[in-house]
Design an enzyme around this catalytic site. Structure first.
Site, PDB file in Angstrom:
ATOM      1  N   HIS A  86      -8.057 -42.203  -2.396  1.00 45.08           N
ATOM      2  CA  HIS A  86      -8.605 -42.819  -3.594  1.00 45.08           C
ATOM      3  C   HIS A  86      -9.649 -41.931  -4.255  1.00 45.08           C
ATOM      4  O   HIS A  86      -9.599 -41.664  -5.453  1.00 45.08           O
ATOM      5  CB  HIS A  86      -9.210 -44.183  -3.229  1.00 45.08           C
ATOM      6  CG  HIS A  86      -9.851 -44.884  -4.384  1.00 45.08           C
ATOM      7  ND1 HIS A  86     -11.210 -44.836  -4.599  1.00 45.08           N
ATOM      8  CD2 HIS A  86      -9.316 -45.590  -5.398  1.00 45.08           C
ATOM      9  CE1 HIS A  86     -11.481 -45.525  -5.693  1.00 45.08           C
ATOM     10  NE2 HIS A  86     -10.350 -45.990  -6.197  1.00 45.08           N
ATOM     11  N   GLY A 119      -8.466  -7.001   3.768  1.00 37.35           N
ATOM     12  CA  GLY A 119      -9.366  -7.070   4.911  1.00 37.35           C
ATOM     13  C   GLY A 119      -8.828  -7.853   6.089  1.00 37.35           C
ATOM     14  O   GLY A 119      -9.524  -8.040   7.083  1.00 37.35           O
ATOM     15  N   LYS A 168       0.832  -1.206   0.000  1.00 38.34           N
ATOM     16  CA  LYS A 168       0.000   0.000   0.000  1.00 38.34           C
ATOM     17  C   LYS A 168       0.864   1.252   0.000  1.00 38.34           C
ATOM     18  O   LYS A 168       0.691   2.144  -0.834  1.00 38.34           O
ATOM     19  CB  LYS A 168      -0.911  -0.016   1.230  1.00 38.34           C
ATOM     20  CG  LYS A 168      -2.072   0.932   1.145  1.00 38.34           C
ATOM     21  CD  LYS A 168      -2.933   0.842   2.402  1.00 38.34           C
ATOM     22  CE  LYS A 168      -3.769  -0.422   2.406  1.00 38.34           C
ATOM     23  NZ  LYS A 168      -4.276  -0.749   3.761  1.00 38.34           N
ATOM     24  N   TYR A 201       8.921 -35.605 -21.133  1.00 38.58           N
ATOM     25  CA  TYR A 201       7.506 -35.286 -20.985  1.00 38.58           C
ATOM     26  C   TYR A 201       7.050 -35.430 -19.535  1.00 38.58           C
ATOM     27  O   TYR A 201       7.712 -36.079 -18.732  1.00 38.58           O
ATOM     28  CB  TYR A 201       6.639 -36.181 -21.887  1.00 38.58           C
ATOM     29  CG  TYR A 201       6.625 -37.636 -21.484  1.00 38.58           C
ATOM     30  CD1 TYR A 201       5.723 -38.107 -20.521  1.00 38.58           C
ATOM     31  CD2 TYR A 201       7.513 -38.548 -22.051  1.00 38.58           C
ATOM     32  CE1 TYR A 201       5.719 -39.431 -20.132  1.00 38.58           C
ATOM     33  CE2 TYR A 201       7.516 -39.878 -21.674  1.00 38.58           C
ATOM     34  CZ  TYR A 201       6.623 -40.314 -20.711  1.00 38.58           C
ATOM     35  OH  TYR A 201       6.622 -41.627 -20.316  1.00 38.58           O
ATOM     36  N   SER A 243      10.006 -44.118 -16.880  1.00 40.61           N
ATOM     37  CA  SER A 243       8.950 -43.192 -16.491  1.00 40.61           C
ATOM     38  C   SER A 243       8.949 -43.149 -14.963  1.00 40.61           C
ATOM     39  O   SER A 243       8.785 -44.172 -14.309  1.00 40.61           O
ATOM     40  CB  SER A 243       7.607 -43.677 -17.018  1.00 40.61           C
ATOM     41  OG  SER A 243       6.590 -42.846 -16.511  1.00 40.61           O
ATOM     42  N   CYS A 245       5.079 -39.907 -14.573  1.00 39.03           N
ATOM     43  CA  CYS A 245       3.643 -40.062 -14.494  1.00 39.03           C
ATOM     44  C   CYS A 245       3.284 -39.996 -13.017  1.00 39.03           C
ATOM     45  O   CYS A 245       4.156 -39.985 -12.174  1.00 39.03           O
ATOM     46  CB  CYS A 245       3.203 -41.383 -15.123  1.00 39.03           C
ATOM     47  SG  CYS A 245       4.002 -42.811 -14.414  1.00 39.03           S
ATOM     48  N   ARG A 295      -2.987   3.130   8.492  1.00 36.91           N
ATOM     49  CA  ARG A 295      -3.367   2.008   7.623  1.00 36.91           C
ATOM     50  C   ARG A 295      -2.287   0.927   7.611  1.00 36.91           C
ATOM     51  O   ARG A 295      -1.110   1.223   7.521  1.00 36.91           O
ATOM     52  CB  ARG A 295      -3.596   2.501   6.191  1.00 36.91           C
ATOM     53  CG  ARG A 295      -4.339   3.803   6.119  1.00 36.91           C
ATOM     54  CD  ARG A 295      -4.371   4.366   4.704  1.00 36.91           C
ATOM     55  NE  ARG A 295      -5.126   3.533   3.788  1.00 36.91           N
ATOM     56  CZ  ARG A 295      -5.178   3.757   2.468  1.00 36.91           C
ATOM     57  NH1 ARG A 295      -4.522   4.772   1.935  1.00 36.91           N
ATOM     58  NH2 ARG A 295      -5.885   2.967   1.696  1.00 36.91           N
ATOM     59  N   MET A 330      -6.049  -7.125   7.938  1.00 39.21           N
ATOM     60  CA  MET A 330      -5.453  -6.320   9.006  1.00 39.21           C
ATOM     61  C   MET A 330      -6.289  -5.051   9.195  1.00 39.21           C
ATOM     62  O   MET A 330      -7.348  -4.914   8.626  1.00 39.21           O
ATOM     63  CB  MET A 330      -4.009  -6.027   8.671  1.00 39.21           C
ATOM     64  CG  MET A 330      -3.155  -7.280   8.809  1.00 39.21           C
ATOM     65  SD  MET A 330      -1.438  -6.957   8.559  1.00 39.21           S
ATOM     66  CE  MET A 330      -1.423  -6.463   6.864  1.00 39.21           C
ATOM     67  N   ARG A 335      -3.471  -1.260  -6.450  1.00 40.24           N
ATOM     68  CA  ARG A 335      -2.727  -2.512  -6.328  1.00 40.24           C
ATOM     69  C   ARG A 335      -3.129  -3.400  -7.497  1.00 40.24           C
ATOM     70  O   ARG A 335      -4.159  -3.173  -8.125  1.00 40.24           O
ATOM     71  CB  ARG A 335      -3.014  -3.202  -4.998  1.00 40.24           C
ATOM     72  CG  ARG A 335      -4.451  -3.614  -4.851  1.00 40.24           C
ATOM     73  CD  ARG A 335      -4.732  -4.242  -3.500  1.00 40.24           C
ATOM     74  NE  ARG A 335      -6.156  -4.199  -3.224  1.00 40.24           N
ATOM     75  CZ  ARG A 335      -6.678  -4.191  -2.000  1.00 40.24           C
ATOM     76  NH1 ARG A 335      -5.906  -4.215  -0.951  1.00 40.24           N
ATOM     77  NH2 ARG A 335      -7.978  -4.157  -1.829  1.00 40.24           N
TER      78      ARG A 335
HETATM   79  P1  ADP Z   1      -7.718  -2.125   3.519  1.00 37.18           P
HETATM   80  O1  ADP Z   1      -6.294  -2.557   3.457  1.00 37.18           O
HETATM   81  O2  ADP Z   1      -8.574  -3.008   4.336  1.00 37.18           O
HETATM   82  O3  ADP Z   1      -8.260  -1.835   2.155  1.00 37.18           O
HETATM   83  P2  ADP Z   1      -7.259   0.681   3.826  1.00 37.18           P
HETATM   84  O4  ADP Z   1      -6.061   1.086   4.580  1.00 37.18           O
HETATM   85  O5  ADP Z   1      -7.156   0.746   2.358  1.00 37.18           O
HETATM   86  O6  ADP Z   1      -7.717  -0.742   4.314  1.00 37.18           O
HETATM   87  O7  ADP Z   1      -8.434   1.599   4.307  1.00 37.18           O
HETATM   88  C1  ADP Z   1      -9.769   1.316   4.092  1.00 37.18           C
HETATM   89  C2  ADP Z   1     -10.508   2.501   3.544  1.00 37.18           C
HETATM   90  O8  ADP Z   1     -10.349   3.634   4.365  1.00 37.18           O
HETATM   91  C3  ADP Z   1      -9.989   2.930   2.199  1.00 37.18           C
HETATM   92  O9  ADP Z   1     -10.692   2.305   1.208  1.00 37.18           O
HETATM   93  C4  ADP Z   1     -10.236   4.393   2.155  1.00 37.18           C
HETATM   94  O10 ADP Z   1     -11.413   4.647   1.491  1.00 37.18           O
HETATM   95  C5  ADP Z   1     -10.334   4.802   3.586  1.00 37.18           C
HETATM   96  N1  ADP Z   1      -9.165   5.624   3.886  1.00 37.18           N
HETATM   97  C6  ADP Z   1      -7.952   5.221   4.266  1.00 37.18           C
HETATM   98  N2  ADP Z   1      -7.104   6.253   4.401  1.00 37.18           N
HETATM   99  C7  ADP Z   1      -7.818   7.349   4.094  1.00 37.18           C
HETATM  100  C8  ADP Z   1      -7.513   8.734   4.025  1.00 37.18           C
HETATM  101  N3  ADP Z   1      -6.300   9.199   4.301  1.00 37.18           N
HETATM  102  N4  ADP Z   1      -8.483   9.567   3.661  1.00 37.18           N
HETATM  103  C9  ADP Z   1      -9.715   9.104   3.380  1.00 37.18           C
HETATM  104  N5  ADP Z   1     -10.068   7.828   3.425  1.00 37.18           N
HETATM  105  C10 ADP Z   1      -9.138   6.954   3.779  1.00 37.18           C
HETATM  106 MG    MG Z   2      -7.759  -0.611   0.877  1.00 40.19          MG
END
Ligand code: ADP
Ligand code: MG
Ligand code: MG
Length: 890
Positions: A473, A97, A18, A870, A783, A850, A88, A99, A355
């Site tokens: 099996h 989702g 990220k 092969y 084989s 095989c 984040r 962490m 990503r």
């Molecule tokens: P995940 O890894 O679960 O996607 P994120 O770190 O991307 O979590 O955060 C989830 C959501 O929070 C993002 O989709 C974004 O919309 C919102 N978000 C994160 N950072 C900011 C920010 N600086 N300003 C506005 N929204 C944010």
């Molecule tokens: Mg995200």
């Protein structure tokens, strides 16, 4: 620690995906809110030092935070114009989702009034505040603190139900109906509830919030979900997460603000269309959390369900255009489909994430081929973009994703055969066959299956077992047929007598409908919708496979034992048969009797008579297969399994058999007892059968060569390769080879025609590898039978490994099941040795593999590196092996 603009995608390991991509977007000139990243090294330090942060981190964070504040023209914690940040998580590879993230950090009773004055938007400020309270209580005060409330009783759920009650009481239907005053009232009651439930105050100091958030993100690396996810995806625990601290931008300030997520192409189909969802007046999490039904991004991707909703394209056309331009820029830059997050604050667009987008098999293929056609990537890159296993999805019918979401889940097992199937439950192989004949779709449920169940397994849409592992099996057979199969489903308690199964407190009876998702191992109640697949109708698939075939040098054969399987495999691109087992041919009702007579015979004359009854059947089988594989090599293995497998009989069956063959029941019982072995897999099987009973080898050789001679006469080109199994010394080989050569001479004289054929051996015992030079003096091909070779190299019984393998994998004593992916260091070393010794004697010795490993991409790489000619695998894995063989070259 790095300032965002100082990083790039190349620094994923330090910055996490990220953070690295935020930096990269920033450098591309895209609008990204300023921020900084605490590197993954800090996470490692944190865990290596009893959850203590490095000493100098505090100063560095404050310095970086000041810089961010400077860029934004605000001050963190300021009473007049406070900076708010998000904290984040972000690992090297995305763990969607898994962490935590906390938004709106920095709102306190002191900073709120300033922000209200500054924005002149009290409602927005209190909406942001209650979001902070909800997230912070959940992520920092509960999860990171290690509090584990009962399912459904977490603080988050409590606060959410308070919100629901509040809405009900006030007659509101949407979150957006709440006024500033409402949010203010709620935030007070939220804080009271937090104090009551968690025993501590929600922090009112911006720095406490900041460090609470940072530590919570670090702790989320070891959270339950993240740990499980890494185990499933086989990701190392030591990587750690980075922590991104970023200035907040707000999608929740009113009608000119919005937030959304999008894919630069459709991740389900691969179509080159901008595809996404958005919400006005909302914050990021709302879109994914499903709090409100999100709107479609544009007109062209609207569906029946979304056509009444307003798209971003119509609602904010200029911003949509700006976002579309960014979409193009990102794709051109990353040269791959991207998954993006964005927010619009008061008509200004901000990018919050990009990503590489996850996609299903069909989409992966389409995107790779399209991008090559668009000139964005070259063929090699296109070939590398599709995981060979993803092709599987194209080869099997699949469950409709929407109906799966709504379905009633029953149980989970191991996903042994991908694809999906729906059918009525039956509990025995015979029932499966009978029901199937009446035109019913059935799913065969067994505790476990045995070769005796083959007919029922064939008749069934899918196979479900309570016991067994991925190489059981049932799993093996199902995979061979490309049949949906789930094994080791331990929640199933089968009552064969009553023809019912208990799962928790649900009871299902014979005839009840169930649906299985063999790709995920899930079993559902009732009938769900299936979507059929035929890869050859998929033009991008055909294109990709054409490229794969141009690149690869390793040939791909198939394991098949019937003309139907052989034809299927040719459709999938097989270049021959690498293993035609002959034992299943004997289980047919009409033949098993002759086989049993043969085994029960007391002398050679009787035995020969019984064996010869089988000749016409075998010859017919071989004719069918050799003809189906016209012009292609077919390796046929002589009889291999221990004989008692043909004589597992109930009392009644023994009685019946005694009448059929005219022998005493007690004599039969004696013979069965005599066949009993303590270690059948190391017992009287393989070439040891042909050595004790040469007439079996004679009959099989005669059947193969007569079929070949007949077909040759008819003008069909045949290339039979006769394979002698389980050889450990060269003299075993020469003993059996002599029989085959002698029969060949007789057949050729009888038919007045010569046929090209080879005699070779399966290399599946360590001693065969160690003496491969001696064997190669005589054998025309090798084989590798890597199932038995793995079994005998480790001394692991393949049928019993299930009892200890889970512990081995859990404790990382083994990193993978050696029966699924080749053990390169051990078994592989024996194989390399056998190749070198064999080719040292015969330079052009044909060598293949095989067995299960022939269809495993990692093992295929090994085969290519060791100059095998092969690989051979089940028909449904042929396309996978073709792609893997191409990737092995790149
Ligand atoms: P995940 O890894 O679960 O996607 P994120 O770190 O991307 O979590 O955060 C989830 C959501 O929070 C993002 O989709 C974004 O919309 C919102 N978000 C994160 N950072 C900011 C920010 N600086 N300003 C506005 N929204 C944010
Ligand atoms: Mg995200
Ligand atoms: Mg074997």
């Amino acid at each position: 620690m790095l300032d965002s603009a100082e990083g790039s995608t190349a620094m994923k390991n330090e910055l996490g995906g990220k953070g690295a991509n935020l930096a990269e977007m920033c450098n591309m000139g895209l609008p990204v809110p300023p921020g900084f990243t605490i590197s993954t090294a800090v996470c490692s330090h944190y865990y290596d030092n009893d959850q203590n942060l490095p000493k100098d981190l505090a100063d560095q964070v404050l310095e970086a935070l000041q810089k961010v504040a400077g860029d934004m023209g605000k001050i963190f914690g300021d009473e007049n114009d406070p900076l708010l940040v998000s904290i984040r998580s972000g690992a090297r590879v995305s763990m969607p989702g898994m962490m935590e993230t906390v938004l709106n950090i920095g709102l306190t009773t002191k900073t709120i009034p300033g922000l209200v004055t500054k924005t002149n938007n009290e409602r927005f400020v209190y909406d942001a505040y209650r979001r902070l309270i909800m997230m912070y209580a959940d992520v920092v005060m509960e999860k990171a603190a290690g509090i584990e409330p009962e399912e459904g009783h977490g603080i988050r759920q409590k606060l959410e139900s308070m919100l629901e009650d509040f809405k009900k009481k006030n007659g509101y239907s949407k979150d957006t109906d709440l006024t500033a005053g409402d949010w203010k009232t709620l935030s007070v009651s939220f804080k009271t509830e937090i104090k009551r439930t968690l025993g501590s105050e929600f922090p009112d100091d911006p720095r406490d919030q900041l460090w609470g958030g940072i530590k919570a993100v670090l702790r989320s690396w070891k959270g339950k979900r993240a740990v499980n996810y890494r185990r499933i995806e086989k990701l190392p625990d030591k990587w750690g997460t980075a922590v991104n601290v970023q200035a907040m931008v707000f999608g929740n300030t009113g009608e000119n603000s919005a937030t959304g997520v999008a894919f630069t192409r459709n991740p389900a189909t691969g179509e080159n269309m901008f595809f996404g969802e958005w919400l006005t007046n909302a914050q990021g999490e709302d879109v994914v959390a499903g709090i409100r039904t999100p709107n479609p991004l544009n007109e062209e991707t609207k569906t029946q369900n979304t056509k009444h909703l307003t798209s971003l394209e119509t609602s904010m056309p200029e911003l949509y255009q700006e976002l579309s331009d960014i979409r193009m820029k990102l794709e051109l830059h990353y040269k791959d489909m991207q998954d993006i997050e964005f927010t619009i604050e008061d008509s200004r667009l901000w990018m919050l994430q990009t990503r590489i987008g996850k996609r299903n098999g069909a989409a992966a293929i389409k995107i790779a081929v399209d991008m090559e056609n668009e000139g964005m990537i070259d063929k090699k890159t296109a070939l590398m973009r599709v995981k060979p296993d993803q092709l599987d999805e194209l080869l099997h019918p699949m469950l409709d994703a929407n109906s799966e979401k709504r379905a009633t889940f029953l149980a989970k097992g191991l996903p042994a055969g991908p694809g999906a199937a729906a059918g009525r439950l039956v509990f025995t192989a015979d029932d499966a066959e009978t029901w199937h004949k009446r035109g019913e779709k059935v799913i065969l449920l067994r505790k476990e299956t045995s070769p005796e169940d083959i007919h029922g397994m064939h008749a069934a849409e899918a196979i479900l077992t309570a016991k067994g592992g991925m190489t059981s099996h049932a799993a093996l057979v199902a995979r061979g047929w490309g049949k949906c199969c789930i094994v080791g489903c331990s929640e199933l308690h089968v009552d064969i007598q009553k023809r019912e199964v208990h799962i928790g407190d649900t009871t299902l009876k014979e005839g009840d409908w169930i649906t299985m998702n063999g790709t995920r191992g899930n079993v559902y109640k009732g009938v769900l919708e299936l979507v059929p697949t035929d890869p050859n109708t998929h033009s991008e698939y055909k294109q990709l496979m054409k490229w794969a075939d141009e690149v690869r040098t390793l040939k791909v054969r198939t394991n098949a034992e019937s003309p139907a399987d052989a034809q299927q495999a040719i459709k999938f691109g097989a270049q021959g048969i690498g293993l035609c087992r002959t034992e299943h041919m004997f289980f047919d009702e009409t033949r098993i009797l002759a086989m049993r007579k043969m085994i029960l015979a007391n002398n050679e004359i009787d035995r020969r008579a019984a064996v010869m009854e089988l000749l016409p059947f075998q010859k017919n089988d071989f004719r069918g297969i050799l003809k189906a594989m016209e012009g292609l090599p077919v390796t046929i293995r002589l009889l291999d399994p221990p004989l008692h497998e043909f004589l597992t009989l109930t009392d009644e069956q023994i009685q019946e058999l005694s009448e059929q063959v005219g022998k005493n029941k007690s004599d039969i019982e004696k013979r069965i007892a005599g066949l009993h072995e303590l270690n059948p897999m190391l017992g009287h099987r393989g070439c040891r059968l042909g050595i004790a009973y040469p007439e079996i080898t004679e009959m099989q050789a005669q059947a193969i060569l007569e079929a070949a001679a007949e077909l040759t006469k008819e003008g069909v080109t045949v290339l039979p390769e006769i394979m002698i199994p389980l050889v450990s010394t060269v003299s075993e080989f020469t003993d059996q080879e002599a029989i085959v050569r002698k029969v060949a001479q007789d057949v050729f004289t009888k038919f007045g025609i010569e046929v090209n054929y080879m005699v070779g051996t399966m290399i599946e015992l360590p001693r065969a590898c160690l003496t491969a030079n001696e064997i190669a003096e005589h054998a025309e091909f090798f084989s590798f039978g890597t199932n038995d070779l793995t079994q005998t190299t480790y001394g692991f019984s393949r049928d019993d490994i299930g009892s200890f393998l889970p512990d081995y994998l859990d404790r990382k004593i083994l990193v993978h099941d050696p029966f699924q992916s080749l053990d390169v260091n051990g078994v592989g070393k024996l194989m390399s040795m056998a190749v070198a010794l064999g080719r040292g004697v015969k330079e052009n010795l044909k060598i293949g593999i095989c067995g299960e490993h022939g269809g495993d991409p990692a093992s295929i790489q090994f085969c290519k590196d060791n100059r095998l000619d092969y690989v051979s695998c089940s028909p449904f894995r042929v396309p996978i092996a073709r792609l893997a063989a191409a990737q092995a070259e790149l």
